[in-house]
Motif scaffolding. Structure first.
Motif, short mmCIF file in Angstrom:
data_model
loop_
_atom_site.label_atom_id
_atom_site.label_comp_id
_atom_site.label_asym_id
_atom_site.label_seq_id
_atom_site.Cartn_x
_atom_site.Cartn_y
_atom_site.Cartn_z
N LEU A 47 53.85 14.02 65.96
CA LEU A 47 54.05 13.99 64.32
C LEU A 47 55.24 14.89 63.82
N LEU A 48 55.37 16.08 64.40
CA LEU A 48 56.45 16.93 63.72
C LEU A 48 57.71 16.26 63.84
N GLN A 49 57.89 15.60 65.27
CA GLN A 49 59.06 14.93 65.51
C GLN A 49 59.39 13.65 64.47
N LEU A 50 58.23 12.93 64.44
CA LEU A 50 58.49 11.70 63.60
C LEU A 50 58.80 11.96 62.28
N ALA A 51 58.29 13.20 61.88
CA ALA A 51 58.31 13.83 60.21
C ALA A 51 60.04 14.31 60.16
N ALA A 52 60.44 15.07 61.34
CA ALA A 52 61.60 15.53 61.26
C ALA A 52 62.75 14.56 61.38
N GLY A 53 62.54 13.56 62.23
CA GLY A 53 63.46 12.24 62.09
C GLY A 53 63.53 11.49 61.21
N SER A 54 62.18 11.39 60.25
CA SER A 54 62.23 10.58 59.00
C SER A 54 62.89 11.63 57.97
N ALA A 55 63.10 12.83 57.99
CA ALA A 55 63.64 13.63 57.23
C ALA A 55 65.28 13.35 56.82
N LEU A 56 65.53 13.07 57.95
CA LEU A 56 67.00 12.83 58.18
C LEU A 56 67.71 11.60 57.57
N GLY A 57 66.85 10.66 57.40
CA GLY A 57 67.08 9.44 56.61
C GLY A 57 67.99 9.70 55.08
N PRO A 58 67.13 10.21 54.20
CA PRO A 58 67.88 10.64 53.13
C PRO A 58 69.34 11.03 53.19
N VAL A 59 69.32 11.96 54.10
CA VAL A 59 70.83 12.66 54.40
C VAL A 59 71.64 11.61 54.85
N CYS A 60 71.53 10.67 55.88
CA CYS A 60 72.29 9.93 56.45
C CYS A 60 72.66 8.92 55.56
N TYR A 61 71.79 8.30 54.61
CA TYR A 61 72.10 7.24 53.88
C TYR A 61 72.87 7.79 52.49
N ALA A 62 72.48 9.01 52.19
CA ALA A 62 73.08 9.41 50.90
C ALA A 62 74.62 9.72 51.08
N ALA A 70 65.03 14.42 41.75
CA ALA A 70 63.45 14.58 41.41
C ALA A 70 62.63 13.23 41.75
N ALA A 71 63.38 12.07 41.50
CA ALA A 71 62.65 10.55 41.48
C ALA A 71 62.50 10.47 43.02
N ALA A 72 63.60 10.81 43.82
CA ALA A 72 63.43 10.54 45.12
C ALA A 72 62.09 11.21 45.73
N VAL A 73 61.89 12.54 45.54
CA VAL A 73 60.70 13.29 45.91
C VAL A 73 59.46 12.72 45.32
N THR A 74 59.55 12.21 44.11
CA THR A 74 58.46 11.45 43.55
C THR A 74 57.82 10.29 44.03
N ALA A 75 59.06 9.18 44.40
CA ALA A 75 58.79 7.98 45.11
C ALA A 75 58.06 7.96 46.29
N ALA A 91 52.38 5.02 58.92
CA ALA A 91 52.46 4.24 57.86
C ALA A 91 52.98 4.98 56.53
N ALA A 92 52.30 6.17 56.45
CA ALA A 92 52.55 7.03 55.09
C ALA A 92 54.05 7.53 55.16
N LEU A 93 54.53 7.93 56.46
CA LEU A 93 55.99 8.32 56.40
C LEU A 93 56.90 7.27 56.08
N LEU A 94 56.55 5.99 56.22
CA LEU A 94 57.56 5.02 55.66
C LEU A 94 57.92 5.20 54.23
N GLY A 95 57.06 6.01 53.71
CA GLY A 95 57.39 6.46 52.25
C GLY A 95 58.65 7.13 52.04
N VAL A 96 59.29 7.77 53.21
CA VAL A 96 60.31 8.41 52.97
C VAL A 96 61.63 7.64 52.96
N ASP A 97 61.36 6.45 53.34
CA ASP A 97 62.31 5.26 53.21
C ASP A 97 62.41 4.99 51.65
N ALA A 98 61.83 5.19 50.99
CA ALA A 98 61.85 5.17 49.48
C ALA A 98 62.70 6.31 48.98
#
Length: 245
Positions: free
Chosen positions: A143-158, A20-25, A56-63
């Motif tokens: 934009l959809l490709q950028l969002a999809a690629g960003s979504a893989l970040g949490p999966v990879c690093y987790a 929940a914290a990840a989704v909120t951050a 710029a907003a999609l960098l929030g996925v890094d959090a």
């Protein structure tokens, strides 16, 4: 085995809380990044191209990815901290199944986090644009490709944090290793001769999948991510199976 790991995840309060914290951050950081554009770029939000605002907003996925690292490391290391690892391995002598079950649960939760973050961050940007009187950014293929690629970040690093925590038998160790993998591309870019390693890191692979990569295309980026996760998981399976506990 997977059902047992889901039960553990649901009953350890900190784990759903981290999700929940990840989704909120993610949207909070996205909002901070977007409203700070006049400072970082010297232009009003209305003067910045809408696609750049969304980027710029999609960098929030890094959090979300950083919080997901803690989640993955906690899934791998918490049983060693509480002493529950030994009974788990006594009940399931084939320890590789335990590692793979943990990986499935971690990947599933991190994927849900990544998708939620990749939806919420652009939404924040669109709302800021509308509030500033600017036209919203078009929801198109890039934009959809950028969002999809960003979504893989949490999966990879987790998953990398999970593997490191299992190898080191430490939640903290798993977080440190995952953070190092995240930060090393920047560090190596400062050292003469090591900049050639840039295409190797997961960050370059994520950029490639997102369509903004300098070194890798989408297909090569995806293969690189799969290789990182597969090697990390294989090392974890080997190490967990090779020791007493």
């Amino acid at each position: 085995m997977i059902r047992a790991e889901w039960t553990k995840f649901a009953t350890v309060r900190s784990l759903p809380g981290l999700a929940a914290a990840a989704v909120t951050a993610a949207p909070l950081v996205a909002l901070l990044l977007v409203v700070s554009l006049p400072v970082t770029q010297g232009r009003a939000v209305t003067d910045v191209p809408p696609a750049e605002v969304l980027g710029a907003a999609l960098l929030g996925v890094d959090a979300a990815a950083i919080v997901a690292m803690v989640l993955g490391a906690s899934v791998g290391g918490s049983e060693y901290a509480t002493g529950l690892a030994q009974p788990t391995f006594l009940v399931t002598p084939r320890r590789g199944r335990v590692v793979l079950a943990k990986a499935v649960v971690t990947a599933s939760v991190a994927a849900a986090v990544g998708v939620a973050a990749a939806v919420l961050c652009p939404l924040v940007a669109q709302l800021v644009l509308l509030g500033a009187g600017a036209p919203p950014a078009p929801v198109d293929g890039p934009l959809l490709q950028l969002a999809a690629g960003s979504a893989l970040g949490p999966v990879c690093y987790a998953l990398l944090a999970l593997a490191a925590a299992l190898v080191l038998r430490s939640t903290g160790g798993g977080v440190v290793v995952a953070l190092a993998v995240l930060a090393l591309p920047t560090v190596t870019s400062w050292i003469p001769g090591l900049a050639a390693l840039a295409p190797v890191w997961p960050g370059a692979a994520l950029h490639g999948v997102s369509g903004v990569g300098e070194h890798l295309g989408p297909a090569a980026g995806l293969l690189s991510l799969v290789a990182w996760v597969a090697v990390g998981t294989a090392v974890a399976v080997w190490r967990v199976g090779a020791r007493d506990v």
